[in-house]
Enzyme design. Structure first.
Site, PDB file in Angstrom:
ATOM      1  N   LYS A 133       0.832  -1.206   0.000  1.00 14.84           N
ATOM      2  CA  LYS A 133       0.000   0.000   0.000  1.00 14.84           C
ATOM      3  C   LYS A 133       0.873   1.264   0.000  1.00 14.84           C
ATOM      4  O   LYS A 133       0.545   2.256  -0.629  1.00 14.84           O
ATOM      5  CB  LYS A 133      -0.936   0.012   1.213  1.00 14.84           C
ATOM      6  CG  LYS A 133      -1.991  -1.066   1.207  1.00 14.84           C
ATOM      7  CD  LYS A 133      -2.877  -1.051  -0.032  1.00 14.84           C
ATOM      8  CE  LYS A 133      -3.886   0.079  -0.089  1.00 14.84           C
ATOM      9  NZ  LYS A 133      -4.731   0.012  -1.307  1.00 14.84           N
ATOM     10  N   PRO A 169      -7.870   4.775   4.868  1.00 10.06           N
ATOM     11  CA  PRO A 169      -8.701   4.267   5.968  1.00 10.06           C
ATOM     12  C   PRO A 169      -7.933   3.360   6.925  1.00 10.06           C
ATOM     13  O   PRO A 169      -6.995   2.668   6.538  1.00 10.06           O
ATOM     14  CB  PRO A 169      -9.781   3.427   5.253  1.00 10.06           C
ATOM     15  CG  PRO A 169      -9.570   3.616   3.790  1.00 10.06           C
ATOM     16  CD  PRO A 169      -8.171   4.112   3.595  1.00 10.06           C
TER      17      PRO A 169
HETATM   18  P1  NAP Z   1     -11.925  -6.404  -1.402  1.00 10.22           P
HETATM   19  O1  NAP Z   1     -13.360  -6.562  -1.060  1.00 10.22           O
HETATM   20  O2  NAP Z   1     -11.063  -7.606  -1.426  1.00 10.22           O
HETATM   21  O3  NAP Z   1     -11.817  -5.630  -2.778  1.00 10.22           O
HETATM   22  C1  NAP Z   1     -10.640  -5.623  -3.543  1.00 10.22           C
HETATM   23  C2  NAP Z   1     -11.018  -5.304  -4.971  1.00 10.22           C
HETATM   24  O4  NAP Z   1      -9.823  -5.263  -5.755  1.00 10.22           O
HETATM   25  C3  NAP Z   1     -11.926  -6.387  -5.580  1.00 10.22           C
HETATM   26  O5  NAP Z   1     -12.916  -5.727  -6.358  1.00 10.22           O
HETATM   27  C4  NAP Z   1     -10.967  -7.159  -6.487  1.00 10.22           C
HETATM   28  O6  NAP Z   1     -11.593  -7.706  -7.642  1.00 10.22           O
HETATM   29  C5  NAP Z   1     -10.036  -6.041  -6.925  1.00 10.22           C
HETATM   30  N1  NAP Z   1      -8.788  -6.597  -7.436  1.00 10.22           N
HETATM   31  C6  NAP Z   1      -7.863  -7.330  -6.785  1.00 10.22           C
HETATM   32  N2  NAP Z   1      -6.889  -7.699  -7.641  1.00 10.22           N
HETATM   33  C7  NAP Z   1      -7.225  -7.192  -8.853  1.00 10.22           C
HETATM   34  C8  NAP Z   1      -6.644  -7.226 -10.159  1.00 10.22           C
HETATM   35  N3  NAP Z   1      -5.490  -7.882 -10.416  1.00 10.22           N
HETATM   36  N4  NAP Z   1      -7.279  -6.569 -11.173  1.00 10.22           N
HETATM   37  C9  NAP Z   1      -8.444  -5.925 -10.956  1.00 10.22           C
HETATM   38  N5  NAP Z   1      -9.054  -5.862  -9.751  1.00 10.22           N
HETATM   39  C10 NAP Z   1      -8.449  -6.491  -8.730  1.00 10.22           C
HETATM   40  O7  NAP Z   1     -11.225  -5.424  -0.376  1.00 10.22           O
HETATM   41  P2  NAP Z   1     -11.674  -4.036   0.251  1.00 10.22           P
HETATM   42  O8  NAP Z   1     -11.581  -4.208   1.716  1.00 10.22           O
HETATM   43  O9  NAP Z   1     -12.931  -3.528  -0.355  1.00 10.22           O
HETATM   44  O10 NAP Z   1     -10.473  -3.105  -0.204  1.00 10.22           O
HETATM   45  C11 NAP Z   1     -10.657  -2.049  -1.140  1.00 10.22           C
HETATM   46  C12 NAP Z   1      -9.494  -1.093  -1.019  1.00 10.22           C
HETATM   47  O11 NAP Z   1      -9.453  -0.560   0.311  1.00 10.22           O
HETATM   48  C13 NAP Z   1      -8.132  -1.738  -1.263  1.00 10.22           C
HETATM   49  O12 NAP Z   1      -7.338  -0.810  -1.957  1.00 10.22           O
HETATM   50  C14 NAP Z   1      -7.587  -1.955   0.152  1.00 10.22           C
HETATM   51  O13 NAP Z   1      -6.183  -2.001   0.175  1.00 10.22           O
HETATM   52  C15 NAP Z   1      -8.132  -0.707   0.826  1.00 10.22           C
HETATM   53  N6  NAP Z   1      -8.230  -0.781   2.293  1.00 10.22           N
HETATM   54  C16 NAP Z   1      -8.975  -1.752   2.892  1.00 10.22           C
HETATM   55  C17 NAP Z   1      -9.070  -1.786   4.285  1.00 10.22           C
HETATM   56  C18 NAP Z   1      -9.916  -2.821   5.007  1.00 10.22           C
HETATM   57  O14 NAP Z   1      -9.808  -2.916   6.234  1.00 10.22           O
HETATM   58  N7  NAP Z   1     -10.773  -3.570   4.303  1.00 10.22           N
HETATM   59  C19 NAP Z   1      -8.400  -0.813   5.050  1.00 10.22           C
HETATM   60  C20 NAP Z   1      -7.669   0.174   4.403  1.00 10.22           C
HETATM   61  C21 NAP Z   1      -7.593   0.192   3.016  1.00 10.22           C
HETATM   62  P3  NAP Z   1     -12.171  -9.219  -7.689  1.00 10.22           P
HETATM   63  O15 NAP Z   1     -13.561  -9.143  -7.087  1.00 10.22           O
HETATM   64  O16 NAP Z   1     -12.181  -9.555  -9.128  1.00 10.22           O
HETATM   65  O17 NAP Z   1     -11.242 -10.064  -6.868  1.00 10.22           O
END
Ligand code: NAP
Length: 354
Positions: free
Chosen positions: A170, A194
């Site tokens: 990240k 976040p």
């Molecule tokens: P998530 O539900 O796993 O979503 C990740 C997304 O990224 C999914 O739509 C996935 O698509 C897509 N993705 C992964 N690899 C990819 C690739 N090679 N090409 C295209 N798309 C791809 O996770 P989330 O929690 O919503 O996270 C969303 C963002 O928030 C991320 O950037 C994460 O680092 C950030 N974040 C999350 C948290 C947390 O606690 N959840 C905290 C801080 C920041 P598929 O459905 O096709 O797999």
């Protein structure tokens, strides 16, 4: 609230994700046409929750096939959009090859999306979903400087491919975003950073690590005690709102830490136990550091001795005041966030109380 009054068309990468679900809901409520970039637009199961939203709200969605690792893959999805929300990134704490599974998709993906934004003349603002782990690496980092709380001026300097690789991915991705942003003046970059995101999903079957953690609390993984990890917590709905504000508020600039409270794993377990009682094997107490240090690495490869030594027993001290002051974010209590998320998992049969 809109700066870009004409910004009807907006792109969201990673549209199938947990965070993106709530962001897309808010965009549809406001009547936008969402260009939803997904890996597989033919996977109806993964898109069902978004299609259900679309049928009830004024906005519309068009799906585009895009992959972070394929150059030029976001061209079609971005065409005609004024605002790009780049949420896609692999979020996994258990990987075999951190470079291939985390760093490459996060960094190359950011480069791919932002370089495309340079070629797409309609784009005026790019909002990248970074993380508070790009602000600090280990909880022990809070002791290193002379400030009590970390804020948007701080960067993670302690993570690497072999130590906290997700945090490293990240950090590298956000640095890449700022580097590319400085090469042009067509659009402004704003990042949303976040803390650990909790709260109900638009889809209760979300696969985000946030859901994996909740399921572990309910399945007895920590039955004999939970490690005292300090963690910042925030509701997914506030994260979505922060993205919206970062995209549409004229004066939004730079990075925004989005965190409701500085909390800890034992506090999360306590809140759930208080509300849901003993029907599930929630952790009953805090595991002593020496025990976790001894057996942690055997149970979970991500819990290396260095991770444990530099995180257990150290509180997180992160300052969310810029998000309140400049974006007007109002954070709901974490009790509400955690109990609503857990109730959803019970209601949908994802966790089953005895
Ligand atoms: P998530 O539900 O796993 O979503 C990740 C997304 O990224 C999914 O739509 C996935 O698509 C897509 N993705 C992964 N690899 C990819 C690739 N090679 N090409 C295209 N798309 C791809 O996770 P989330 O929690 O919503 O996270 C969303 C963002 O928030 C991320 O950037 C994460 O680092 C950030 N974040 C999350 C948290 C947390 O606690 N959840 C905290 C801080 C920041 P598929 O459905 O096709 O797999």
């Amino acid at each position: 609230m809109s700066t870009f009054v004409s910004a009807r068309e907006v792109m969201v990468s990673g549209a199938t994700g947990y965070v993106a679900g709530w962001l897309i809901k808010r965009l549809l409520e406001d009547g936008h046409h969402v260009h939803a970039a997904v890996r597989d637009p033919t996977n109806e199961q993964k898109l069902a929750h978004l299609n259900a939203l679309q049928s009830d709200l004024p906005g519309t969605i068009t799906y585009f096939a895009s992959d972070l690792l394929t150059e030029g893959s976001y061209a079609e999805a971005m065409a005609g959009c004024e605002i790009v929300f780049h949420t896609a990134s692999p979020f996994s704490l258990t990987v075999k090859d951190a470079q291939r599974e985390l760093v490459e998709p996060a960094k190359l993906g950011t480069r791919n999306v932002l370089e495309q934004a340079k070629r797409t003349l309609s784009v005026k603002r790019v909002v990248v979903t970074s993380s508070y782990v790009a602000v600090f690496g280990d909880n022990a980092d809070f002791l290193a400087g002379d400030k009590e709380f970390f804020n948007e001026d701080d960067w993670n300097t302690t993570s690497s491919l072999t130590h906290q690789p997700y945090s490293f991915s990240k950090t590298e991705a956000e640095k890449e975003a700022w580097k590319i942003a400085r090469t042009q003046d067509q659009w402004q970059l704003v990042t949303v950073n976040p803390a650990f995101i909790m709260g109900p999903g638009i889809s209760p079957y979300a696969t985000s690590e946030s859901f994996n953690f909740m399921k572990q609390l309910a399945n007895g993984t920590f039955k004999s005690g939970i490690p005292n990890f300090g963690v910042g917590l925030v509701d997914v709905r506030e994260v979505a709102e922060a993205h919206l504000c970062a995209g549409f508020t004229p004066k939004a600039e730079g990075r925004y830490i989005i965190s409701a409270a500085n909390s800890s794993f034992p506090e999360i377990a306590q809140i759930l136990r208080d509300r849901f009682g003993n029907a599930l094997p929630f952790p009953k107490g805090t595991a002593p550091k020496w025990l976790i240090w001894l057996i942690g690495p055997m149970i979970d490869k991500t819990l290396s001795r260095k991770v444990l030594a530099r995180n257990i027993g150290y509180p997180v001290k992160i300052d969310n005041s810029k998000s309140i002051r400049e974006l007007g974010i109002t954070y709901r209590p974490v009790q509400e966030t955690l109990t609503e998320m857990f109730q959803q998992l019970i209601d949908e049969g994802v966790v089953v109380p005895s």
